[in-house]
Design an enzyme around this catalytic site. Structure first.
Site, PDB file in Angstrom:
ATOM      1  N   GLU A  62      17.883 -11.186   2.218  1.00  0.00           N
ATOM      2  CA  GLU A  62      17.714  -9.846   2.792  1.00  0.00           C
ATOM      3  C   GLU A  62      18.058  -9.779   4.272  1.00  0.00           C
ATOM      4  OE1 GLU A  62      13.500 -11.695   2.841  1.00  0.00           O
ATOM      5  OE2 GLU A  62      15.382 -11.867   1.728  1.00  0.00           O
ATOM      6  N   HIS A  93      16.480 -16.527   2.330  1.00  0.00           N
ATOM      7  CA  HIS A  93      16.221 -15.090   2.433  1.00  0.00           C
ATOM      8  C   HIS A  93      17.539 -14.312   2.418  1.00  0.00           C
ATOM      9  CE1 HIS A  93      11.870 -15.158   3.283  1.00  0.00           C
ATOM     10  NE2 HIS A  93      12.126 -16.339   3.836  1.00  0.00           N
ATOM     11  N   CYS A 140      11.869 -17.424  -1.586  1.00  0.00           N
ATOM     12  CA  CYS A 140      11.104 -18.351  -0.754  1.00  0.00           C
ATOM     13  C   CYS A 140       9.732 -18.644  -1.385  1.00  0.00           C
ATOM     14  CB  CYS A 140      10.988 -17.813   0.672  1.00  0.00           C
ATOM     15  SG  CYS A 140      10.548 -19.082   1.879  1.00  0.00           S
TER      16      CYS A 140
END
EC number: 6.3.5.2
Length: 510
Positions: free
Chosen positions: A170, A168, A80
């Site tokens: 994660e 993202h 990002c």
């Protein structure tokens, strides 16, 4: 701590700790460092991940690092903000998004021949969270994934193991995020995935033996997972040179002082129990502010602990059960951060104690501590114990502290916790407890009107305590516990259940 690691540079993202969690789940050691406190990048650093950020790369004071230097030392993955920083610093253009992309998005095209995107499906769901977007990239940036609205969803710099993605991986909403991170950490960076609980115990005990030698260590125990695992590691390294102290601060759970001392006997630890209830009650008299209560308990504990430590000759070290979230939350990306609450495990040593600190768990998350404890052979009664705050029930009694209030809350808490265990719910909950509220309510018992105390029950589910959801306990269970508390605990006539999640609320009320 480890022969190989991934370095995570934190630009202030709310997801930074999640990146670390995902890398650790691959059995690869990693560390988070603020972007403005760059550690020495040694040969042990196999890869670097740049986090997201609430900032915009277009801001005059946007956080930045020397990306050219990083790119020549190890493979780099920008997430990002990290990707936008790479693009802009190389001559690309980052502008405010015409449509703010936030939430679940499908990738439109994916170059699954690229090493970063092996195994990523076309139209895979990812999680976006950005107000800016990369509009153009330099000629040597190859676009490897796009969405319907974002042309540069992922890129690789030609001839380099340098990558950027605008989503993202994660977060769990990116359904193949773990695949992408594994591609980077294992295949691109070449990490061996050898960082396990067994290897941690072996290397940590060896390091403790070397570090401590024949020195004596004194350590305060709480009965919780962190201090118990830390003490067992130190004990395994230096044996009888570890002296443990368990202080009854008057705000423990019901019968906890006796129960914990008994459990430590089974572990072979040298533990001295110290009853200091009255000293703590004296220090807490009249205090209502949560931070004031925490500080009073912390200061009194240090006074008691220091007095006991002086009875042991030639002590050089203080052992602590500090874990990684304590350390991370006490370090800010941009100088001192707003204090949510004081961490009783971090930075609380007065100069006069003159002790060096040893913290064998300060690189581990809570679930990793439990895994290490299991490897060490600690019993489930300790490993499965819910987290309990250092200031104990003092921060679950809103308002001032009295012995009478402590006794009421101990009884309520015991009924709640024992009920969870009886119904097989205890191990399904990350943390549970009761809170004594500073209000009274009207009730009816028999034919009499009552005006008595209100208690709130709190139970949450979580992985590591950094985020948490309220536990959806069965209504029948809550009804039974409410009746049991009101019938058995004199002075309580109303029970409520807390259905707030973290964030925006915290797990504890104070």
């Amino acid at each position: 701590m480890a022969t190989e690691q991934i370095l995570i540079l934190d630009f202030g993202s709310q997801y930074t700790q999640l990146i670390a969690r995902r890398v650790r789940e691959l059995n690869v050691y990693c560390e988070i460092h603020p972007y403005n406190h760059l550690p020495e990048i040694t040969s042990a650093v196999k890869g670097i991940i740049l986090s997201g950020s609430p900032s915009s790369v277009r801001d005059a004071d946007a956080p930045t690092v020397d990306l050219n230097a990083l790119r020549h030392q190890a493979p780099v993955l920008g997430l990002c903000y990290g990707a936008q920083l790479m693009a802009q610093s190389s001559g690309g253009e980052v502008k405010p998004s015409s449509i703010r992309e936030y939430g679940r998005v499908k990738l439109g095209t994916v170059n699954d021949q690229n090493p970063l995107l092996h195994g990523i499906d076309q139209h895979s769901q990812v999680w976006m969270s950005h107000a800016d977007t990369i509009m153009t990239v330099p000629d040597n940036f190859n676009v490897i994934a796009s969405t319907d609205t974002v042309r540069v969803a992922a890129f690789q710099i030609e001839g380099e193991q340098t990558y950027g993605i605008q989503f993202h991986p994660e977060v769990t909403h990116s359904l193949q995020g773990k695949v992408l991170l594994r591609n980077f950490v294992v295949d691109i960076c070449g990490c061996s995935q050898s960082w396990t609980a067994d290897s941690f115990v072996e290397s940590t005990v060896a390091q403790l033996k070397e570090k401590l030698g024949d020195d004596k260590v004194v350590m305060g125990l709480s009965g919780g997972v962190d201090s118990s695992v830390a003490a067992t590691l130190i004990h395994r390294a230096i044996g009888a040179n570890l002296y443990c102290i368990f202080v009854d601060n008057g705000v423990l759970r019901k019968d906890e002082f006796e129960d914990v001392l008994e459990s430590y006997k089974e572990l072979g630890l040298n533990v001295k129990g110290v009853d200091s209830k009255q000293q703590f009650y004296g220090a807490l008299t009249g205090l209502t502010d949560p931070e004031a209560k925490r500080k009073a308990i912390g200061k009194t504990f240090i006074d008691v602990f220091d007095q006991e430590a002086h009875l042991i000759e030639d002590v050089s070290w203080l052992g602590q059960g500090t874990i990684y979230p304590d350390v991370i939350e006490s370090v800010s990306v941009k100088g001192p951060s707003a204090t949510i609450k004081s961490h009783h495990n971090v930075g609380g040593l007065p100069d006069f104690m003159k002790l060096k600190v040893v913290e064998p768990l300060n690189t581990l998350f809570k679930d990793e501590v439990r895994a290490v404890g299991k490897t060490l052979g600690l019993p489930d009664t300790i490993l499965g114990r819910h987290p309990f705050p250092g200031p104990g029930l003092a921060i679950r009694i809103l308002g001032d502290i009295t012995a009478e209030k402590v006794q009421i809350l101990q009884e309520v808490d015991a009924l709640f916790i024992n009920g969870l265990k009886r119904e097989g719910l205890y191990d399904k909950v990350w943390q549970a407890g009761a809170i004594l509220l500073p209000i009274q309510s009207v009730g009816v018992m028999g034919d009499e009107r009552t005006y008595e105390r209100v208690v709130a029950l709190r139970a949450v589910t979580s992985v590591d305590g950094m985020t948490a959801d309220w536990a959806h306990l069965p209504y029948e269970f809550l009804a039974d516990i409410s009746n049991e508390i009101i019938n058995k605990v004199k002075g309580v006539n109303r029970v409520v259940y807390d259905i707030s999640s973290k964030p925006p609320a915290t797990i504890e009320w104070e």
